[in-house]
Design an enzyme around this catalytic site. Structure first.
Site, PDB file in Angstrom:
ATOM      1  N   ASN A   1       1.464   2.955   4.913  1.00 51.53           N
ATOM      2  CA  ASN A   1       2.062   3.980   5.770  1.00 51.53           C
ATOM      3  C   ASN A   1       3.463   3.519   6.173  1.00 51.53           C
ATOM      4  O   ASN A   1       3.617   2.451   6.767  1.00 51.53           O
ATOM      5  CB  ASN A   1       1.162   4.177   6.999  1.00 51.53           C
ATOM      6  CG  ASN A   1       1.704   5.236   7.937  1.00 51.53           C
ATOM      7  OD1 ASN A   1       2.892   5.246   8.242  1.00 51.53           O
ATOM      8  ND2 ASN A   1       0.851   6.115   8.417  1.00 51.53           N
TER       9      ASN A   1
ATOM     10  N   HIS B   1       6.876   3.872  10.219  1.00 50.09           N
ATOM     11  CA  HIS B   1       7.678   3.044  11.142  1.00 50.09           C
ATOM     12  C   HIS B   1       9.069   2.742  10.608  1.00 50.09           C
ATOM     13  O   HIS B   1       9.977   2.443  11.376  1.00 50.09           O
ATOM     14  CB  HIS B   1       6.936   1.756  11.488  1.00 50.09           C
ATOM     15  CG  HIS B   1       5.730   2.020  12.337  1.00 50.09           C
ATOM     16  ND1 HIS B   1       5.810   2.575  13.587  1.00 50.09           N
ATOM     17  CD2 HIS B   1       4.417   1.848  12.092  1.00 50.09           C
ATOM     18  CE1 HIS B   1       4.600   2.725  14.077  1.00 50.09           C
ATOM     19  NE2 HIS B   1       3.726   2.291  13.194  1.00 50.09           N
TER      20      HIS B   1
ATOM     21  N   HIS C   1       3.149  10.504   7.855  1.00 46.59           N
ATOM     22  CA  HIS C   1       2.675  11.505   8.810  1.00 46.59           C
ATOM     23  C   HIS C   1       3.873  12.375   9.199  1.00 46.59           C
ATOM     24  O   HIS C   1       4.806  11.891   9.839  1.00 46.59           O
ATOM     25  CB  HIS C   1       2.106  10.779  10.040  1.00 46.59           C
ATOM     26  CG  HIS C   1       1.491  11.688  11.055  1.00 46.59           C
ATOM     27  ND1 HIS C   1       0.771  11.218  12.130  1.00 46.59           N
ATOM     28  CD2 HIS C   1       1.476  13.045  11.180  1.00 46.59           C
ATOM     29  CE1 HIS C   1       0.339  12.232  12.858  1.00 46.59           C
ATOM     30  NE2 HIS C   1       0.760  13.348  12.311  1.00 46.59           N
TER      31      HIS C   1
ATOM     32  N   ARG D   1       5.006  14.700  11.574  1.00 44.14           N
ATOM     33  CA  ARG D   1       4.567  15.205  12.880  1.00 44.14           C
ATOM     34  C   ARG D   1       5.296  16.496  13.210  1.00 44.14           C
ATOM     35  O   ARG D   1       6.411  16.732  12.762  1.00 44.14           O
ATOM     36  CB  ARG D   1       4.841  14.156  13.964  1.00 44.14           C
ATOM     37  CG  ARG D   1       4.007  12.892  13.815  1.00 44.14           C
ATOM     38  CD  ARG D   1       4.190  11.984  15.016  1.00 44.14           C
ATOM     39  NE  ARG D   1       3.566  12.556  16.186  1.00 44.14           N
ATOM     40  CZ  ARG D   1       2.389  12.155  16.686  1.00 44.14           C
ATOM     41  NH1 ARG D   1       1.728  11.166  16.135  1.00 44.14           N
ATOM     42  NH2 ARG D   1       1.893  12.732  17.745  1.00 44.14           N
TER      43      ARG D   1
ATOM     44  N   ARG E   1       9.302  13.215  14.819  1.00 42.50           N
ATOM     45  CA  ARG E   1       9.863  12.033  15.486  1.00 42.50           C
ATOM     46  C   ARG E   1      10.182  10.898  14.523  1.00 42.50           C
ATOM     47  O   ARG E   1      10.972  10.032  14.837  1.00 42.50           O
ATOM     48  CB  ARG E   1       8.937  11.542  16.602  1.00 42.50           C
ATOM     49  CG  ARG E   1       7.656  10.957  16.116  1.00 42.50           C
ATOM     50  CD  ARG E   1       6.888  10.277  17.236  1.00 42.50           C
ATOM     51  NE  ARG E   1       6.306  11.237  18.160  1.00 42.50           N
ATOM     52  CZ  ARG E   1       5.232  10.957  18.899  1.00 42.50           C
ATOM     53  NH1 ARG E   1       4.680   9.761  18.847  1.00 42.50           N
ATOM     54  NH2 ARG E   1       4.731  11.864  19.710  1.00 42.50           N
TER      55      ARG E   1
ATOM     56  N   GLU F   1      -0.319  12.890   6.010  1.00 39.24           N
ATOM     57  CA  GLU F   1      -1.077  13.114   7.251  1.00 39.24           C
ATOM     58  C   GLU F   1      -0.376  14.218   8.022  1.00 39.24           C
ATOM     59  O   GLU F   1       0.853  14.205   8.144  1.00 39.24           O
ATOM     60  CB  GLU F   1      -1.069  11.858   8.121  1.00 39.24           C
ATOM     61  CG  GLU F   1      -1.805  10.692   7.548  1.00 39.24           C
ATOM     62  CD  GLU F   1      -1.634   9.461   8.425  1.00 39.24           C
ATOM     63  OE1 GLU F   1      -0.989   9.535   9.487  1.00 39.24           O
ATOM     64  OE2 GLU F   1      -2.142   8.416   8.032  1.00 39.24           O
TER      65      GLU F   1
ATOM     66  N   THR G   1      -1.573   8.461  16.823  1.00 36.49           N
ATOM     67  CA  THR G   1      -2.821   9.223  16.787  1.00 36.49           C
ATOM     68  C   THR G   1      -3.869   8.510  17.642  1.00 36.49           C
ATOM     69  O   THR G   1      -4.087   7.319  17.471  1.00 36.49           O
ATOM     70  CB  THR G   1      -3.313   9.342  15.328  1.00 36.49           C
ATOM     71  OG1 THR G   1      -2.202   9.672  14.504  1.00 36.49           O
ATOM     72  CG2 THR G   1      -4.368  10.422  15.188  1.00 36.49           C
TER      73      THR G   1
ATOM     74  N   GLU H   1     -11.530   9.902   6.596  1.00 33.10           N
ATOM     75  CA  GLU H   1     -10.918   8.614   6.913  1.00 33.10           C
ATOM     76  C   GLU H   1     -11.485   8.188   8.256  1.00 33.10           C
ATOM     77  O   GLU H   1     -11.329   8.906   9.256  1.00 33.10           O
ATOM     78  CB  GLU H   1      -9.389   8.728   6.981  1.00 33.10           C
ATOM     79  CG  GLU H   1      -8.747   7.386   7.335  1.00 33.10           C
ATOM     80  CD  GLU H   1      -7.226   7.382   7.207  1.00 33.10           C
ATOM     81  OE1 GLU H   1      -6.689   8.059   6.302  1.00 33.10           O
ATOM     82  OE2 GLU H   1      -6.595   6.692   8.021  1.00 33.10           O
TER      83      GLU H   1
ATOM     84  N   HIS I   1      -6.114   2.894  10.914  1.00 27.55           N
ATOM     85  CA  HIS I   1      -5.601   2.878  12.291  1.00 27.55           C
ATOM     86  C   HIS I   1      -5.890   1.545  12.966  1.00 27.55           C
ATOM     87  O   HIS I   1      -7.042   1.191  13.176  1.00 27.55           O
ATOM     88  CB  HIS I   1      -6.121   4.021  13.161  1.00 27.55           C
ATOM     89  CG  HIS I   1      -5.081   4.422  14.163  1.00 27.55           C
ATOM     90  ND1 HIS I   1      -4.872   3.736  15.324  1.00 27.55           N
ATOM     91  CD2 HIS I   1      -4.137   5.389  14.123  1.00 27.55           C
ATOM     92  CE1 HIS I   1      -3.857   4.286  15.978  1.00 27.55           C
ATOM     93  NE2 HIS I   1      -3.390   5.281  15.260  1.00 27.55           N
TER      94      HIS I   1
HETATM   95  N1  PXP Z   1      -4.482   6.638   9.290  1.00 35.55           N
HETATM   96  C1  PXP Z   1      -4.139   7.649  10.144  1.00 35.55           C
HETATM   97  C2  PXP Z   1      -4.883   8.933  10.035  1.00 35.55           C
HETATM   98  C3  PXP Z   1      -3.089   7.489  11.059  1.00 35.55           C
HETATM   99  O1  PXP Z   1      -2.758   8.496  11.886  1.00 35.55           O
HETATM  100  C4  PXP Z   1      -2.380   6.262  11.084  1.00 35.55           C
HETATM  101  C5  PXP Z   1      -1.211   6.107  12.011  1.00 35.55           C
HETATM  102  O2  PXP Z   1      -0.202   6.990  11.643  1.00 35.55           O
HETATM  103  C6  PXP Z   1      -2.761   5.263  10.184  1.00 35.55           C
HETATM  104  C7  PXP Z   1      -3.832   5.465   9.316  1.00 35.55           C
HETATM  105  C8  PXP Z   1      -2.067   3.944  10.143  1.00 35.55           C
HETATM  106  O3  PXP Z   1      -2.310   3.261  11.346  1.00 35.55           O
HETATM  107  P1  PXP Z   1      -1.536   1.910  11.652  1.00 35.55           P
HETATM  108  O4  PXP Z   1      -0.074   2.245  11.677  1.00 35.55           O
HETATM  109  O5  PXP Z   1      -2.072   1.489  12.978  1.00 35.55           O
HETATM  110  O6  PXP Z   1      -1.861   0.954  10.539  1.00 35.55           O
END
Ligand code: PXP
Length: 227
Positions: free
Chosen positions: A9, A12, A45, A47, A51, A72, A103, A153, A193
């Site tokens: 992901n 960031h 993601h 959003r 953001r 996402e 989330t 998930e 997550h």
């Molecule tokens: N899966 C989902 C559905 C999420 O919303 C997120 C955060 O955007 C992640 C995975 C990844 O989480 P993390 O950044 O804490 O590894």
């Protein structure tokens, strides 16, 4: 035992770019580096408040990635329309609150079955696989299977945030039961997550998870190692 895939992901990276409102660092470059390093997929993601990830990012990723793109998003008409146009490999539907930092928990699939069912149907018609981000709760999993999602998930945030060993074990047991039920219901099982280089190991040891979506810990380490 299934050989699990890793979806990185890159939200960031976009968060750092948005801090200055400019063009660097570009999450597209991050996605390419992650792929070169062996990532099995890229997750972003989009959003509603934009953001971090922007529409442009999703469009370019869809064009250039060599691995599957997992988008996402909230189950809203705007997002479903964007997904149906861009056609990522998979959409993971997540709950979204404007004020949250990230989330905060799984979708209430049972409570929103009718509207989610409509979104899933539209996404399927566009040829997109659908995954639902849920807590390790049997009712949510059974309802996800009934709505014909391809995958769930499992929200691992509660496990990752557990402050005692006892709570951690209880959460792991719930995740193990959720994996069994999902697989028995014909659902692919993904997880994500809050997972990091340490806490992911006990989840991997459970077996049965096809795909991990991990962002914060990988990008945090990349910042420090890169520096
Ligand atoms: N899966 C989902 C559905 C999420 O919303 C997120 C955060 O955007 C992640 C995975 C990844 O989480 P993390 O950044 O804490 O590894």
């Amino acid at each position: 035992m299934i050989q699990a895939r890793l979806g990185v992901n890159i939200d960031h990276v976009a968060t750092i770019r948005q801090a200055r409102g400019g063009t660097e660092p570009d999450p597209i470059a991050a996605a390419i580096i992650a792929e070169l390093a062996g990532a099995d997929g890229i997750t972003v993601h989009l959003r509603e408040d934009r953001r971090h990830i922007q529409d442009r990012d999703v469009r370019i990723l869809r064009e250039i990635l060599q691995t599957p793109l997992n988008l996402e998003m909230a189950a809203t008409a705007e997002m479903v329309a964007i997904a149906c146009e861009i056609r990522p490999y998979c959409v993971t539907l997540v709950p979204e609150k404007r004020q949250e930092l990230t989330t905060e928990g799984g979708l209430d699939v049972v409570g929103q079955a009718e509207s989610l069912g409509g979104c899933i149907e539209q996404l399927h018609q566009a040829g997109i696989k659908v995954s639902l981000f849920v807590d390790p709760d049997p009712d949510q999993i059974e309802c996800s299977a009934a709505l014909k999602a391809e995958a769930i998930e499992i929200h691992t945030g509660t496990y990752c945030n557990a402050t005692s060993e006892q709570k951690r074990q209880t959460e792991l047991e719930e995740i193990a039961a959720a994996i069994s039920l999902s697989r028995a219901s014909g659902l692919q099982v993904n997880a994500g997550h809050g997972l990091n280089y340490q806490n992911v190991q006990a989840v991997v040891a459970l077996g049965g998870i096809a795909e991990y979506n991990i962002g914060h810990s990988i990008i945090s380490r990349a910042v420090l190692v890169g520096l």
